[in-house]
Design a protein around this motif. Structure first.
Motif, PDB file in Angstrom:
ATOM      1  N   ALA A  74      -5.819  -5.999  11.589  1.00  0.00           N
ATOM      2  CA  ALA A  74      -6.106  -4.783  12.237  1.00  0.00           C
ATOM      3  C   ALA A  74      -5.660  -4.075  11.134  1.00  0.00           C
ATOM      4  O   ALA A  74      -6.489  -2.823  10.584  1.00  0.00           O
TER       5      ALA A  74
ATOM      6  N   ALA B 225      -7.621  -3.690   7.517  1.00  0.00           N
ATOM      7  CA  ALA B 225      -9.076  -3.102   8.138  1.00  0.00           C
ATOM      8  C   ALA B 225      -9.177  -1.562   8.184  1.00  0.00           C
ATOM      9  O   ALA B 225      -9.893  -1.094   7.671  1.00  0.00           O
ATOM     10  N   VAL B 226      -8.374  -0.882   8.628  1.00  0.00           N
ATOM     11  CA  VAL B 226      -7.844   0.519   9.052  1.00  0.00           C
ATOM     12  C   VAL B 226      -7.944   1.595   7.887  1.00  0.00           C
ATOM     13  O   VAL B 226      -7.949   2.075   7.707  1.00  0.00           O
TER      14      VAL B 226
ATOM     15  N   LEU C 291     -10.282  -1.100   4.524  1.00  0.00           N
ATOM     16  CA  LEU C 291     -11.670  -1.443   4.659  1.00  0.00           C
ATOM     17  C   LEU C 291     -12.506  -0.552   5.204  1.00  0.00           C
ATOM     18  O   LEU C 291     -13.393   0.370   5.118  1.00  0.00           O
TER      19      LEU C 291
ATOM     20  N   PRO D 227     -13.537   0.845   7.814  1.00  0.00           N
ATOM     21  CA  PRO D 227     -14.961   0.795   8.933  1.00  0.00           C
ATOM     22  C   PRO D 227     -14.878   3.130   9.665  1.00  0.00           C
ATOM     23  O   PRO D 227     -14.070   3.423   9.660  1.00  0.00           O
ATOM     24  N   VAL D 228     -16.301   2.683   9.829  1.00  0.00           N
ATOM     25  CA  VAL D 228     -16.826   4.245  10.862  1.00  0.00           C
ATOM     26  C   VAL D 228     -15.274   3.911  12.475  1.00  0.00           C
ATOM     27  O   VAL D 228     -15.628   2.672  12.744  1.00  0.00           O
ATOM     28  N   PHE D 229     -15.556   5.071  12.542  1.00  0.00           N
ATOM     29  CA  PHE D 229     -13.987   4.922  13.699  1.00  0.00           C
ATOM     30  C   PHE D 229     -13.070   4.515  13.722  1.00  0.00           C
ATOM     31  O   PHE D 229     -12.041   4.158  14.814  1.00  0.00           O
ATOM     32  N   GLY D 230     -12.507   3.822  12.540  1.00  0.00           N
ATOM     33  CA  GLY D 230     -11.560   2.837  12.729  1.00  0.00           C
ATOM     34  C   GLY D 230     -10.474   4.007  13.054  1.00  0.00           C
ATOM     35  O   GLY D 230      -9.331   3.836  13.460  1.00  0.00           O
TER      36      GLY D 230
ATOM     37  N   ILE E  74      -9.691   4.474  16.317  1.00  0.00           N
ATOM     38  CA  ILE E  74      -8.880   2.895  17.027  1.00  0.00           C
ATOM     39  C   ILE E  74      -7.590   3.087  16.633  1.00  0.00           C
ATOM     40  O   ILE E  74      -6.921   3.231  17.480  1.00  0.00           O
TER      41      ILE E  74
ATOM     42  N   GLY F  65      -5.717   5.182  18.841  1.00  0.00           N
ATOM     43  CA  GLY F  65      -5.410   4.699  19.839  1.00  0.00           C
ATOM     44  C   GLY F  65      -4.290   3.603  19.768  1.00  0.00           C
ATOM     45  O   GLY F  65      -3.766   3.437  21.395  1.00  0.00           O
ATOM     46  N   MET F  66      -4.120   3.244  18.852  1.00  0.00           N
ATOM     47  CA  MET F  66      -3.099   1.712  18.705  1.00  0.00           C
ATOM     48  C   MET F  66      -1.681   2.938  18.897  1.00  0.00           C
ATOM     49  O   MET F  66      -0.563   2.472  19.356  1.00  0.00           O
TER      50      MET F  66
END
Lengths: 297, 320
Positions: free
Chosen positions: A111, A114-115, A118, A120-123, A126, A129-130
């Motif tokens: 995770a 990814a953030v 990578l 991603p859109v809306f990463g 997310i 939020g974490m």
């Protein structure tokens, strides 16, 4: 100047003051007092625990207490080991700790990768939020978390009494994500581009480039993952009610009723060995991990 | 769901560009972008599911449960009944008073002591590594081991503490067995077990203070205390205020130590904390709705507290 005289940064008291006669004497006194007091305060109880396990049942509750065991009985440790089923409890703890470690390493690293890389859109949403979960006091969530584990939404599995109830919630750890993401951010993106030109996919890049460079932070996260499971109390008490399935921290407390004091103390000493060993082996990583998350003043 | 919005984003970015021969190339880039996003979500999915199940959804559920009651497997909405019940519990204010007392003691002892110890350790030129390991050693002890060990030390009949006090001709104490001293006894044990981590964090902050500041203070003829007051504390202010907030929030959620050391509520309910009361409601009386309602009170208090605290520290930073 400070760098010349010693590698240590200059602190409250200058080296010049210390090198004077009076300064030297005061420093010696303070150093001795600190060494003695700290050793007594922090090692003393541990010494009492280890020797308490060697005392007989009557000596351990004798008044006045004895500073050395009169007739050392190593047999107490054996009794504690068998009577409190410490082998079983230790195995449970290891099983929970390393399971939790595995899940946290796989899911949280993926995770954070990814953030961080990578993107991603809306990463970022997310990620926010974490990280926001760090603000929520964990005691508040105990009740709804328990209900969730009792009857997992959509799937309707009951995880009570299974190791999953301990493993999976540890993945939802905002602090891990924060530490890992910050570390991955510091790895130059050029390396990623170079790898993708060579035809490496994101998984390959993670495995062959990011992970080998991230050893220090992976060490920190791993140690904290293991130690947290080792130290947790309320949560395993709720989700592993069977004494045979409990981790050692909890099992000693539940099994200690009606057991002589000296046997309990021996059990405590045994239960302290693994985490103290982990600490002495990895103290450098633990100390650096402790300050990795804090802010600079 | 998120993936479907990707094309929109990309097209918006290129909206001004006339449709031309490179449109096909653009679409290929677009599908590559979609697949890159899908891959990224693939990496995220495990953690997101765990956060959903064990963190995000429970947060929502905490609110829902506070207004629900479950009897014989049937869940019904009961409005404010749960909140009302906990609020009128005869021990509601006792639990809050004890929690505040615990937090107060923990601040006087547990917040000041590590900073003081860190300052001393930072001044010593010898045995630093040894002392650092010493202070952190109890942190690595399983909390139940530390708790039961202290319970043994506290025993009024054969405990070590009363023996030491007696040898020094000081008055002895009932420690955990008296409602007057039970809470402070728990705090002392808890401080011993946990002060190591705070000490090391402060130590790291102290080592980041530029040495020139102390030299300048020396030139101005500052004494030891004025150097601490005018250099050390302002320079570590960020860490200090962050740790203060974290410590208050953590100590207000105290459970393990009172449970292990004082059997939970302690003599005459003198160590009954709010979280222990949540535990009792939820897992002793099997009344999860009321437990959730009490949790909501706790959440409210902590959120208001952190809000006010951040506000205050921000304005004081602007003033200073």
């Amino acid at each position: 100047m400070a760098a010349l005289s010693s590698p240590q940064n200059r602190t409250l008291i200058s080296s010049a003051t210390l090198s004077r006669r009076k300064g030297r004497i005061v420093y010696r006194i303070v150093l001795t007092v600190v060494l003695v007091v700290f050793t007594l305060v922090f090692i003393g109880p541990l010494y009492w625990m280890v020797t308490g396990g060697l005392k007989s049942a009557s000596e351990v509750v004798a008044n006045p207490p004895s500073y050395f065991p009169k007739h050392p009985k190593p047999g107490t440790y054996h009794t504690a080991w068998t009577q409190l089923k410490l082998a079983r409890l230790l195995f449970n703890t290891l099983y929970y700790a390393f399971g939790a470690l595995l899940f946290q390493l796989v899911f949280d690293v993926a995770a954070a990768y990814a953030v961080s890389k990578l993107r991603p859109v809306f990463g970022n949403v997310i990620l926010a939020g974490m990280l926001a979960t760090l603000m929520i006091p964990s005691a508040v969530l105990i009740v709804p978390q328990y209900v969730t584990v009792l009857d997992l939404p959509l799937l309707h599995f009951n995880l009570i009494g299974t190791p999953w109830a301990i493993w999976l919630p540890t993945v939802a750890n905002g602090f891990n994500i924060f530490l890992l993401k910050r570390f991955f951010d510091s790895i130059p993106n050029d390396l990623m581009h170079a790898a993708s030109i060579d035809g490496a996919g994101p998984l390959r890049t993670l495995w062959s480039i990011i992970l080998p460079m991230s050893r220090p932070i992976l060490g920190v996260v791993s140690i904290f993952a293991v130690v947290n499971v080792w130290k947790d109390f309320l949560w395993p008490m709720l989700v592993e009610p069977d004494p045979d399935k409990q981790p050692i921290n909890l099992g000693i407390n539940s099994l200690s009723q009606g057991v002589p004091e000296n046997v309990i103390i021996a059990a405590l000493a045994i239960s302290a060995v693994p985490t103290l060993l982990i600490f002495l082996l990895f103290q450098r990583n633990i100390m650096s991990g402790l300050t990795a998350g804090s802010l600079k003043g | 769901m998120a993936a479907t919005t990707v094309p929109e984003n990309t097209t918006k970015r290129h909206a001004g560009r006339p449709a031309g021969p490179d449109r096909r190339g653009e679409r290929r880039g677009l599908s590559r972008k979609v697949s890159a996003n899908l891959q990224a979500y693939g990496f995220l999915v495990g953690a997101v599911i765990c956060f959903l199940a064990f963190s995000w959804y429970p947060m929502v559920r905490e609110f829902i449960m506070s207004f629900q009651d479950k009897k014989r497997g049937v869940t019904s909405w009961v409005g404010m009944k749960n909140l009302d019940r906990v609020y009128h519990d005869p021990f509601f204010w006792t639990a809050w008073k004890n929690t505040a007392e615990y937090t107060g003691y923990a601040l006087v002892i547990g917040f000041a002591l590590p900073f003081f110890v860190a300052i001393i350790l930072n001044e010593l030129r010898h045995a630093q590594a040894y002392l650092r390991i010493l202070v952190y050693l109890p942190v690595m002890l399983p909390p139940v081991a530390g708790g039961l060990l202290f319970k043994y030390f506290y025993d009024p009949d054969y405990g070590l503490f009363d023996h030491i006090l007696k040898t020094l001709h000081l008055p002895t104490s009932q420690w955990l067995d008296s409602s007057h001293t039970a809470m402070i006894s728990v705090v002392i044990a808890a401080t011993w077990m946990s002060m190591g981590s705070a000490t090391l964090i402060y130590l790291a902050a102290l080592q980041n203070i530029p040495g020139e500041l102390y030299e300048a203070a020396d030139l101005d003829g500052a004494g030891l205390w004025s150097k601490i007051w005018h250099v050390t504390i302002p320079q570590t202010r960020m860490v200090l205020s962050l740790m203060l907030l974290m410590q208050i929030v953590a100590t207000m959620q105290e459970f393990t130590n009172v449970f292990v050391l004082a059997g939970g509520n302690g003599p005459e309910n003198s160590t009954m904390t709010v979280v222990y009361m949540i535990y009792q409601y939820g897992f002793r009386y099997n009344n999860l709705g009321s437990a959730a309602a009490l949790g909501l009170f706790l959440l409210l208090v902590l959120v208001v507290f952190s809000g006010v605290y951040t506000r205050l520290s921000r304005t004081s930073e602007q003033d200073g």
